[in-house]
Structure formats: structure tokens, C-alpha cells
Design a protein around this motif. Structure first.
Motif, short mmCIF file in Angstrom:
data_model
loop_
_atom_site.label_atom_id
_atom_site.label_comp_id
_atom_site.label_asym_id
_atom_site.label_seq_id
_atom_site.Cartn_x
_atom_site.Cartn_y
_atom_site.Cartn_z
N THR A 2 15.38 28.26 30.94
CA THR A 2 15.63 27.30 32.00
C THR A 2 15.81 25.91 31.43
O THR A 2 15.03 25.46 30.61
N HIS A 3 16.86 25.23 31.87
CA HIS A 3 17.05 23.85 31.46
C HIS A 3 15.99 22.98 32.13
O HIS A 3 15.70 23.12 33.31
N GLU A 4 15.41 22.09 31.37
CA GLU A 4 14.30 21.24 31.81
C GLU A 4 14.64 20.43 33.07
O GLU A 4 13.77 20.13 33.87
N ASP A 5 15.90 20.08 33.28
CA ASP A 5 16.26 19.25 34.43
C ASP A 5 16.90 20.02 35.57
O ASP A 5 17.43 19.45 36.50
N ASP A 6 16.86 21.32 35.46
CA ASP A 6 17.45 22.17 36.48
C ASP A 6 16.32 22.91 37.19
O ASP A 6 15.82 23.92 36.72
N TYR A 7 15.88 22.34 38.33
CA TYR A 7 14.73 22.93 39.03
C TYR A 7 14.86 22.72 40.53
O TYR A 7 15.58 21.84 40.99
N ASP A 8 14.15 23.56 41.29
CA ASP A 8 14.20 23.48 42.75
C ASP A 8 13.04 22.67 43.33
O ASP A 8 13.16 22.11 44.41
N HIS A 9 11.90 22.66 42.62
CA HIS A 9 10.71 21.97 43.14
C HIS A 9 10.05 21.22 42.00
O HIS A 9 10.03 21.69 40.87
N LEU A 10 9.48 20.05 42.34
CA LEU A 10 8.68 19.29 41.37
C LEU A 10 7.26 19.22 41.90
O LEU A 10 7.04 18.72 43.01
N TYR A 11 6.32 19.78 41.16
CA TYR A 11 4.92 19.80 41.62
C TYR A 11 4.05 19.01 40.65
O TYR A 11 4.08 19.28 39.45
N LYS A 12 3.28 18.09 41.19
CA LYS A 12 2.27 17.41 40.36
C LYS A 12 0.97 18.20 40.43
O LYS A 12 0.47 18.51 41.51
N VAL A 13 0.46 18.53 39.25
CA VAL A 13 -0.78 19.30 39.12
C VAL A 13 -1.75 18.49 38.27
O VAL A 13 -1.34 17.89 37.27
N VAL A 14 -3.01 18.43 38.66
CA VAL A 14 -4.00 17.68 37.87
C VAL A 14 -5.06 18.60 37.29
O VAL A 14 -5.43 19.60 37.90
N LEU A 15 -5.52 18.24 36.10
CA LEU A 15 -6.65 18.92 35.48
C LEU A 15 -7.89 18.12 35.82
O LEU A 15 -7.90 16.90 35.64
N VAL A 16 -8.92 18.80 36.33
CA VAL A 16 -10.21 18.14 36.55
C VAL A 16 -11.33 19.04 36.06
O VAL A 16 -11.14 20.24 35.86
N GLY A 17 -12.50 18.45 35.89
CA GLY A 17 -13.66 19.18 35.39
C GLY A 17 -14.40 18.32 34.38
O GLY A 17 -13.85 17.33 33.89
N ASP A 18 -15.62 18.72 34.08
CA ASP A 18 -16.46 17.93 33.18
C ASP A 18 -15.85 17.82 31.78
O ASP A 18 -15.02 18.65 31.39
N ALA A 19 -16.31 16.83 31.03
CA ALA A 19 -15.88 16.66 29.64
C ALA A 19 -16.27 17.90 28.84
O ALA A 19 -17.32 18.51 29.09
N THR A 59 12.92 27.76 40.86
CA THR A 59 12.39 27.20 39.61
C THR A 59 11.55 25.98 39.92
O THR A 59 11.91 25.15 40.75
N VAL A 60 10.44 25.85 39.24
CA VAL A 60 9.57 24.70 39.46
C VAL A 60 9.38 23.91 38.17
O VAL A 60 9.24 24.49 37.09
N LYS A 61 9.45 22.59 38.32
CA LYS A 61 9.08 21.71 37.22
C LYS A 61 7.66 21.24 37.51
O LYS A 61 7.41 20.58 38.52
N ALA A 62 6.72 21.65 36.64
CA ALA A 62 5.32 21.26 36.81
C ALA A 62 5.05 20.01 35.98
O ALA A 62 5.37 19.97 34.80
N GLN A 63 4.51 19.00 36.65
CA GLN A 63 4.11 17.77 35.97
C GLN A 63 2.59 17.83 35.94
O GLN A 63 1.94 17.67 36.98
N ILE A 64 2.04 18.11 34.76
CA ILE A 64 0.61 18.41 34.68
C ILE A 64 -0.14 17.25 34.02
O ILE A 64 0.12 16.90 32.87
N TRP A 65 -1.05 16.66 34.78
CA TRP A 65 -1.77 15.46 34.34
C TRP A 65 -3.12 15.82 33.74
O TRP A 65 -3.95 16.46 34.40
N ASP A 66 -3.33 15.39 32.50
CA ASP A 66 -4.62 15.55 31.84
C ASP A 66 -5.39 14.24 32.00
O ASP A 66 -4.81 13.21 32.33
N THR A 67 -6.68 14.28 31.77
CA THR A 67 -7.47 13.04 31.78
C THR A 67 -7.53 12.52 30.34
O THR A 67 -7.26 13.26 29.40
N ALA A 68 -7.91 11.25 30.18
CA ALA A 68 -8.06 10.69 28.83
C ALA A 68 -9.53 10.52 28.51
O ALA A 68 -9.93 9.66 27.76
#
Ligand code: GDP
Ligand code: MG
Length: 188
Positions: A2-19, A59-68
Motif C-alpha cells: 500500500t502506498h503511504e498516501d493512498d488511504y480511505d481513513h485516517l485514525y489517530k491512536v494513542v498509547l497510554v499506560g504507566d511508565a 485502507t487506513v492510515k494509523a497515526q500512532i502517538w507515543d508519550t515522551a
């Protein structure tokens, strides 16, 4: 593929949980199929993306956010949660989060993360509960602190999807991210 810019949905997903539960390792395993070099390193950017075909729904483009590492101080900014439609709520199956005589003590912190998600992310956010480090329990069953059935029951009570995984062996890693993405599609 799949081409990175060819998608039907863009979903923002976050990672959470203790250090130290393994959030950054899970993300690195999913995005790069490798582990981060420094043990406490973040993936180096606010988020990582991966474009994947769903079983149903295009096709979905997942934008997955990590914590710092702000989770140490419970100081995750609202930008992390804003407009998130999915979350991986990660815990470590070899750690008792609180030492209390309550059966659900291990889930006290998970409850706090859920509260934060439901206040600061999209109200109908889809949450996948992930018990990480299953490789340690496979090596030595006595290291298990959170029972599978207890976590499954907790997930059922709170309307979460649930899976155990290992960033080290890659067991279930693709599954947890892609099952979550499919559920987001199914529920929207
Ligand atoms: P974060 O603080 O939640 O982002 O956790 P990290 O991804 O930085 O991982 C914290 C520590 O747990 C590191 O020492 C990793 O090597 C270890 N770790 C992460 N995932 C796993 C796993 O699946 N199995 C094992 N055995 N260790 C892991
Ligand atoms: Mg991290």
C-alpha cells in the motif's frame, strides 16, 4: 503493498499506560519490526504512521502517538489525546500495580488511564487493553502477576477489547494494532 498516501481513513491512536510497561517497544515493533535502541528511548517523534489494509472497510492510515515519558508525572498534555479515536491501554502482566488485597488492584491505574481517555479524547474512543511482556511468563510462569481471566473480565466490564502481547517476541503485536483499527472502523 500500500502506498503511504493512498488511504480511505485516517485514525489517530494513542498509547497510554504507566511508565516501563512497554509502550515504546510495542510501537517500534509494529512500525519498524525492531526494538528501540536505548531502553527508555521514545520513538523520536510525536507520532509514527503506518498504512494498512483493513479486513473490511478499505485502507487506513494509523497515526500512532507515543508519550515522551510524561506518564511518569501524569503530565500528558491534552494534545496527546485530542481527536484520538483509538487507544492502546498497556499494562505489564508481571507487575502488580498496587499492593492491595483487592482482586482488581492491578487495574486501578488502568481505570485512571481510562478516565483520562474518556475526558480528553473522543467520547466514543475505542480502547484495546494490552497485557504486555507475555514472553517473561512463557519463560517462567511464576512471574505472572495479572491473570488473563481477570484482565478479560475487567475488559468486559468496561467495554474494552483485550489481548496479551509481547514486544520482544512480536507475539500478537500486529494483531493488537490492527484489531483496534478494524474495531474503530466497525464502530464509526
Ligand atoms: P514505556 O515506558 O511504556 O514506553 O516502556 P518501554 O517500551 O520503554 O519499555 C520499558 C522496559 O520494558 C524496557 O526495559 C524494555 O526492554 C522492556 N520491555 C518492553 N516490552 C517488553 C516485552 O514485551 N517483554 C519484555 N521481556 N520486556 C519488555
Ligand atoms: Mg516510552
Amino acid at each position: 503493498s500500500t502506498h503511504e498516501d493512498d488511504y480511505d481513513h485516517l485514525y489517530k491512536v494513542v498509547l497510554v499506560g504507566d511508565a516501563t510497561v512497554g509502550k515504546t517497544h510495542l510501537l517500534s515493533r509494529y512500525i519498524k519490526d525492531s526494538l528501540p535502541k536505548a531502553p527508555t528511548a521514545t520513538i523520536g517523534v510525536e507520532f509514527a504512521t503506518r498504512t494498512v489494509p483493513l479486513a473490511v472497510g478499505g485502507t487506513v492510515k494509523a497515526q500512532i502517538w507515543d508519550t515522551a515519558g510524561q506518564e511518569r508525572y501524569r503530565a500528558i498534555t491534552s494534545a496527546h489525546y485530542r481527536r484520538a479515536v483509538g487507544a492502546l491501554l498497556v499494562y505489564d502482566i508481571t507487575k502488580q500495580v498496587l499492593v492491595l488485597a483487592l482482586a482488581q488492584a492491578s487495574f486501578q491505574n488502568c481505570l485512571k488511564w481510562m478516565e483520562e481517555l474518556r475526558q480528553s479524547a473522543e467520547p466514543d474512543i475505542v480502547i484495546m487493553l494490552v497485557g504486555n511482556k507475555v514472553d517473561l511468563v512463557e519463560k517462567d510462569p511464576s512471574t505472572r502477576q495479572v491473570y488473563y481471566d481477570a484482565a478479560a473480565e475487567f475488559a468486559r466490564q468496561h467495554g474494552l477489547i483485550f489481548s496479551e502481547a509481547s514486544a520482544v517476541t512480536a507475539h500478537n503485536v500486529k494483531h493488537v494494532f490492527e484489531h483496534l483499527l478494524q474495531e474503530i472502523y466497525n464502530q464509526t
